[in-house]
Design an enzyme around this catalytic site. Structure first.
Site, PDB file in Angstrom:
ATOM      1  N   ASP A  53     -11.196  -3.072  -3.647  1.00 33.37           N
ATOM      2  CA  ASP A  53     -10.562  -3.175  -4.969  1.00 33.37           C
ATOM      3  C   ASP A  53      -9.750  -1.895  -5.214  1.00 33.37           C
ATOM      4  O   ASP A  53     -10.291  -0.795  -5.140  1.00 33.37           O
ATOM      5  CB  ASP A  53     -11.662  -3.336  -6.035  1.00 33.37           C
ATOM      6  CG  ASP A  53     -11.094  -3.684  -7.400  1.00 33.37           C
ATOM      7  OD1 ASP A  53     -11.631  -4.600  -8.044  1.00 33.37           O
ATOM      8  OD2 ASP A  53     -10.120  -3.040  -7.843  1.00 33.37           O
TER       9      ASP A  53
ATOM     10  N   ASP B  18      -5.053  -7.178  -6.275  1.00 33.12           N
ATOM     11  CA  ASP B  18      -5.606  -5.874  -5.866  1.00 33.12           C
ATOM     12  C   ASP B  18      -7.023  -5.942  -5.320  1.00 33.12           C
ATOM     13  O   ASP B  18      -7.671  -4.918  -5.163  1.00 33.12           O
ATOM     14  CB  ASP B  18      -5.520  -4.882  -7.039  1.00 33.12           C
ATOM     15  CG  ASP B  18      -6.784  -4.836  -7.890  1.00 33.12           C
ATOM     16  OD1 ASP B  18      -7.368  -5.900  -8.147  1.00 33.12           O
ATOM     17  OD2 ASP B  18      -7.173  -3.727  -8.272  1.00 33.12           O
ATOM     18  N   GLU B  19      -7.483  -7.130  -5.007  1.00 29.99           N
ATOM     19  CA  GLU B  19      -8.907  -7.279  -4.720  1.00 29.99           C
ATOM     20  C   GLU B  19      -9.143  -8.385  -3.693  1.00 29.99           C
ATOM     21  O   GLU B  19      -8.534  -9.449  -3.790  1.00 29.99           O
ATOM     22  CB  GLU B  19      -9.531  -7.686  -6.054  1.00 29.99           C
ATOM     23  CG  GLU B  19     -10.967  -7.622  -6.190  1.00 29.99           C
ATOM     24  CD  GLU B  19     -11.372  -8.215  -7.545  1.00 29.99           C
ATOM     25  OE1 GLU B  19     -12.512  -8.587  -7.656  1.00 29.99           O
ATOM     26  OE2 GLU B  19     -10.533  -8.329  -8.466  1.00 29.99           O
TER      27      GLU B  19
END
Ligand code: DCP
Ligand code: MG
Length: 351
Positions: free
Chosen positions: A9, A103-104
Site C-alpha cells: 500500500d 495504490d494497493e
C-alpha cells in the site's frame, strides 16, 4: 500448502506524488482534493494528519483543523500511470496479483523463487524498487493470508513493513482491536463493543451462533478471523492475459526486409519483458500490422513458446494483405493461459 501473501500500500499516495513533483509542497501540510466549500479531501500527507486531517473529510473542516493546509487538485492520469508502473514492478516477483485500488494490491508469492522464496525479502525489494524507480514510498504487510497481510501493511506506515510469521499469527490476532478487521466498519465495531466484544480474544470466546444476531452473515468469517484464519485465494481474474509490445515507425516501412528487422528488434524487447513472467504459461502468439491508411490486420495462432520463426511467418502472412500499402506499426503479442488452472495443477502436484 501455507500461502505467502504480501499486501503493498503506497503511503499517502496522491499527496506523495504531488510532493514528489513539486518541491514547494514537500514541507507543508498538504491535501489533495477540491477547495470549494462543499468539496472533500481525497487524501493528505502525514504532516497534515498530525492536525487530525483525514481522507474523505470536508475541505472546510480540514481548514479549521489546520489553517495552513495547502489543498491541490488531483491529477488522476498521473496517478494511473504510476499505478501501472507499480504493477510492472510487482510482476517481476509474481503474476498472482490482485489490485484493490490504484495504490494497493495483494501479491501471492508462494511460488516465487527470488530470495530463496523469502516473502519478507521480496516485500523489501519491491519497496526498494518503488523507491528507486518512482521516488515514492510504500508500506507492506507479509502474512500467511490476505486479511493478516492487509492489517500488517498498516502497522508500520509510512515506509515500513510488518511480517506476521505463521507461528506468530495467534499472538498477533489476539489483541487486535475489532475495527482493524476488514469488513468491520465503525458502526459494527460499536455494536460489538456494546455487547462486550473488544478484541479478537473476545470473539474467540464466543461462537458463530452468538455473533450472528450482531454481524449477520459475517459471523462465520469473523469467528475464523479471530483465530487468524482466512482461506480466500487471490482474486486474479483481472490479471494480465497477454503481453504485447509494439512500435509505430518514425516513417512508414515499405519492404519485407525492413519489417523483418523491426520484428527482430521487437522480439528482443519481448524476450526481456517475458523474463518477468517466467512462471506464466504461453498459449498463443500473434502479430499485428497497421497500414498507412490506419487499417490493421492480425495473425494469431496457438503456441506454447515465444517463437521468433513463427512471428516471421505470421509477418509474411500479414504482409500478403497489404495491397502495396506501407506499414505504419508492428506489434507482437503473447497470450497466457489462465493462472488459476496452472495454480491448481501445481497444487495437485504438491499433494
Ligand atoms: N482516496 C480517495 N478517497 C478516499 C480514500 C482514498 O480518493 N476516501 C485515494 C487517495 C489516496 C488513495 O486513494 O491517496 C489511496 O488510498 P489509501 O486509503 O491507501 O490512502 P493513502 O495512500 O492516501 O494513505 P495511507 O498512507 O494511509 O495509505
Ligand atoms: Mg495508501
Amino acid at each position: 500448502m501455507q500461502r505467502k501473501i504480501i499486501h503493498v500500500d503506497m503511503d499517502c499516495f496522491y499527496a506523495a506524488v504531488e510532493m514528489r513533483d513539486n518541491a514547494e509542497l514537500r514541507n507543508v501540510p498538504l491535501a489533495v482534493g477540491g477547495t470549494g466549500p462543499r468539496s472533500v479531501l481525497c487524501t493528505c500527507n502525514y504532516q497534515a494528519r498530525k492536525f487530525g486531517v483525514r481522507a474523505a473529510m470536508p475541505a472546510s473542516k480540514a481548514m479549521k483543523l489546520c489553517p495552513e493546509l495547502v489543498i491541490v487538485p488531483g491529477r488522476m492520469q498521473v496517478y494511473q500511470q504510476i499505478s501501472t508502473k507499480i504493477r510492472e514492478i510487482f510482476q517481476r516477483y509474481t503474476s498472482l496479483i490482485e489490485p484493490l485500488s490504484l495504490d494497493e494490491a495483494f501479491l501471492d508469492v508462494t511460488h516465487s523463487t527470488q530470495f530463496n522464496g523469502s516473502a519478507t525479502l521480496i516485500a523489501q525489494q519491491i519497496r526498494d524498487d518503488i523507491c528507486a524507480e518512482l521516488d515514492l514510498t510504500a508500506s507492506a504487510g507479509v502474512a500467511p493470508n490476505k486479511f493478516l497481510a492487509k492489517i500488517a501493511s498498516d502497522e508500520n506506515k509510512p515506509n515500513g513493513q510488518c511480517v506476521v510469521a505463521p507461528d506468530h499469527v495467534s499472538n498477533f490476532v489476539e489483541n487486535l482491536p475489532l475495527k482493524k478487521i476488514p469488513g468491520i466498519g465503525p458502526k459494527t465495531a460499536q455494536k460489538l463493543l456494546k455487547q462486550g466484544y473488544i478484541s479478537c480474544a473476545d470473539i474467540r470466546a464466543s461462537s458463530v451462533r452468538c455473533l450472528s444476531p450482531i454481524v449477520g452473515k459475517f459471523a462465520a468469517s469473523l469467528y475464523q478471523r479471530s483465530f487468524g484464519i482466512d482461506h480466500r485465494a487471490l482474486d486474479i481474474d483481472r490479471i494480465r492475459k497477454s503481453l504485447a509490445i509494439e512500435t509505430t515507425f518514425a516513417s512508414d516501412l515499405s519492404c519485407v526486409e525492413q519489417c523483418e528487422k523491426a520484428v527482430d528488434a521487437l522480439y528482443e524487447k519481448l524476450l526481456r519483458r517475458l523474463e518477468n513472467h517466467q512462471h506464466r504459461m504461453i498459449n498463443k502468439q500473434g502479430i499485428k500490422v497497421k497500414f498507412n491508411d490506419f487499417t490493421q490486420t492480425t495473425v494469431e495462432q496457438q503456441s506454447a513458446h515465444c517463437d521468433e520463426t513463427l512471428f516471421k511467418a505470421q509477418l509474411v502472412k500479414a504482409l500478403l494483405r497489404s495491397n502495396t500499402r506501407d506499414i505504419r506499426l508492428i506489434g507482437l503479442t503473447l497470450g497466457f493461459s489462465d493462472d488459476k488452472a496452472k495454480d491448481n495443477k501445481q497444487l495437485s502436484f504438491a499433494l
